[in-house]
Motif scaffolding. Structure first.
Motif, PDB file in Angstrom:
ATOM      1  N   CYS A  90      34.287   6.898  48.918  1.00 55.89           N
ATOM      2  CA  CYS A  90      32.971   6.427  48.866  1.00 55.89           C
ATOM      3  C   CYS A  90      31.953   7.207  48.263  1.00 55.89           C
ATOM      4  O   CYS A  90      31.791   8.335  48.237  1.00 55.89           O
ATOM      5  CB  CYS A  90      32.658   6.377  50.460  1.00 55.89           C
ATOM      6  SG  CYS A  90      30.937   5.346  50.760  1.00 55.89           S
ATOM      7  N   LEU A  91      31.220   6.646  47.093  1.00 60.16           N
ATOM      8  CA  LEU A  91      30.598   7.032  46.155  1.00 60.16           C
ATOM      9  C   LEU A  91      29.083   6.545  46.561  1.00 60.16           C
ATOM     10  O   LEU A  91      28.637   5.573  46.411  1.00 60.16           O
ATOM     11  CB  LEU A  91      30.791   7.102  44.729  1.00 60.16           C
ATOM     12  CG  LEU A  91      30.020   7.337  43.701  1.00 60.16           C
ATOM     13  CD1 LEU A  91      29.766   9.130  43.658  1.00 60.16           C
ATOM     14  CD2 LEU A  91      30.189   7.123  42.259  1.00 60.16           C
ATOM     15  N   CYS A  92      28.047   7.787  46.867  1.00 55.13           N
ATOM     16  CA  CYS A  92      26.759   7.539  47.303  1.00 55.13           C
ATOM     17  C   CYS A  92      25.865   8.193  46.174  1.00 55.13           C
ATOM     18  O   CYS A  92      26.347   9.294  45.660  1.00 55.13           O
ATOM     19  CB  CYS A  92      26.483   7.549  48.425  1.00 55.13           C
ATOM     20  SG  CYS A  92      27.528   6.868  49.782  1.00 55.13           S
ATOM     21  N   LYS A  93      24.638   7.784  46.162  1.00 58.29           N
ATOM     22  CA  LYS A  93      23.743   8.552  45.205  1.00 58.29           C
ATOM     23  C   LYS A  93      23.636   9.978  45.620  1.00 58.29           C
ATOM     24  O   LYS A  93      23.415  10.905  44.615  1.00 58.29           O
ATOM     25  CB  LYS A  93      22.442   7.758  45.298  1.00 58.29           C
ATOM     26  CG  LYS A  93      21.343   8.436  44.145  1.00 58.29           C
ATOM     27  CD  LYS A  93      20.071   7.584  44.330  1.00 58.29           C
ATOM     28  CE  LYS A  93      18.993   8.317  43.344  1.00 58.29           C
ATOM     29  NZ  LYS A  93      17.704   7.676  43.240  1.00 58.29           N
ATOM     30  N   ASN A  94      23.550  10.134  47.006  1.00 61.09           N
ATOM     31  CA  ASN A  94      23.342  11.526  47.318  1.00 61.09           C
ATOM     32  C   ASN A  94      24.311  12.403  47.503  1.00 61.09           C
ATOM     33  O   ASN A  94      24.341  13.689  48.036  1.00 61.09           O
ATOM     34  CB  ASN A  94      22.282  11.512  48.500  1.00 61.09           C
ATOM     35  CG  ASN A  94      22.973  10.942  49.618  1.00 61.09           C
ATOM     36  OD1 ASN A  94      23.939  10.366  49.506  1.00 61.09           O
ATOM     37  ND2 ASN A  94      22.533  11.023  50.657  1.00 61.09           N
TER      38      ASN A  94
END
Length: 147
Positions: A90-94
């Motif tokens: 899972c890739l998230c901004k933070n």
């Protein structure tokens, strides 16, 4: 006559409202300039035969929403072992992600490092992930010369 004046006033107000909504819609449709996915790859340019090398990939996004990505390597020659590992996360901004591949190389090779956006369940928390419209992958190609 009074009725016509009231009608024209209402029309002016309606016209002003429509104009404001149109301006707001245009503003909302502007390109925000956010990058869906950004990638940096570090790989050596030279290696000795049978030397173990490391390829590092850093992937990040500027989107506010999370997405599921799969990262992997491809080559113009057959390379065995960890080179063929695929990482799905899972890739998230933070939370940028780093991936590492350690493998032996025996001959000069062109290597493509790929990050691909996928639709897959049970990767992001509560399955809250987006699949943006447009291009679903990003890649970079490098050459490792064996000498």
């Amino acid at each position: 006559m009074h009725f016509l004046q009231l009608l024209f006033r209402a029309s002016s107000a309606a016209l002003l409202l429509v104009l404001c909504l149109q301006l707001g819609t245009n503003k909302a449709q502007e390109n925000t300039g956010r990058k869906v996915i950004k990638m940096e790859v570090q790989m050596p340019r030279r290696a000795n035969a049978s030397e173990e090398i490391t390829v590092k990939m850093n992937v990040k996004t500027e989107l506010l929403e999370c997405m599921v990505i799969t990262s992997y390597l491809r080559s113009n020659i057959t390379i065995q072992g960890p080179f063929n590992y695929r990482f799905t996360t899972c890739l998230c901004k933070n939370a940028p992600r780093n991936f590492y591949w350690d493998f032996h190389i025996n001959e000069t090779a062109k290597i493509a490092a790929v990050a691909q956006i996928t639709a897959q369940l049970d990767i992001c928390p509560n399955n809250e992930a987006v699949v943006p419209l447009g291009q679903k992958y990003i890649y970079t190609i490098g050459t490792i010369t064996v000498g």
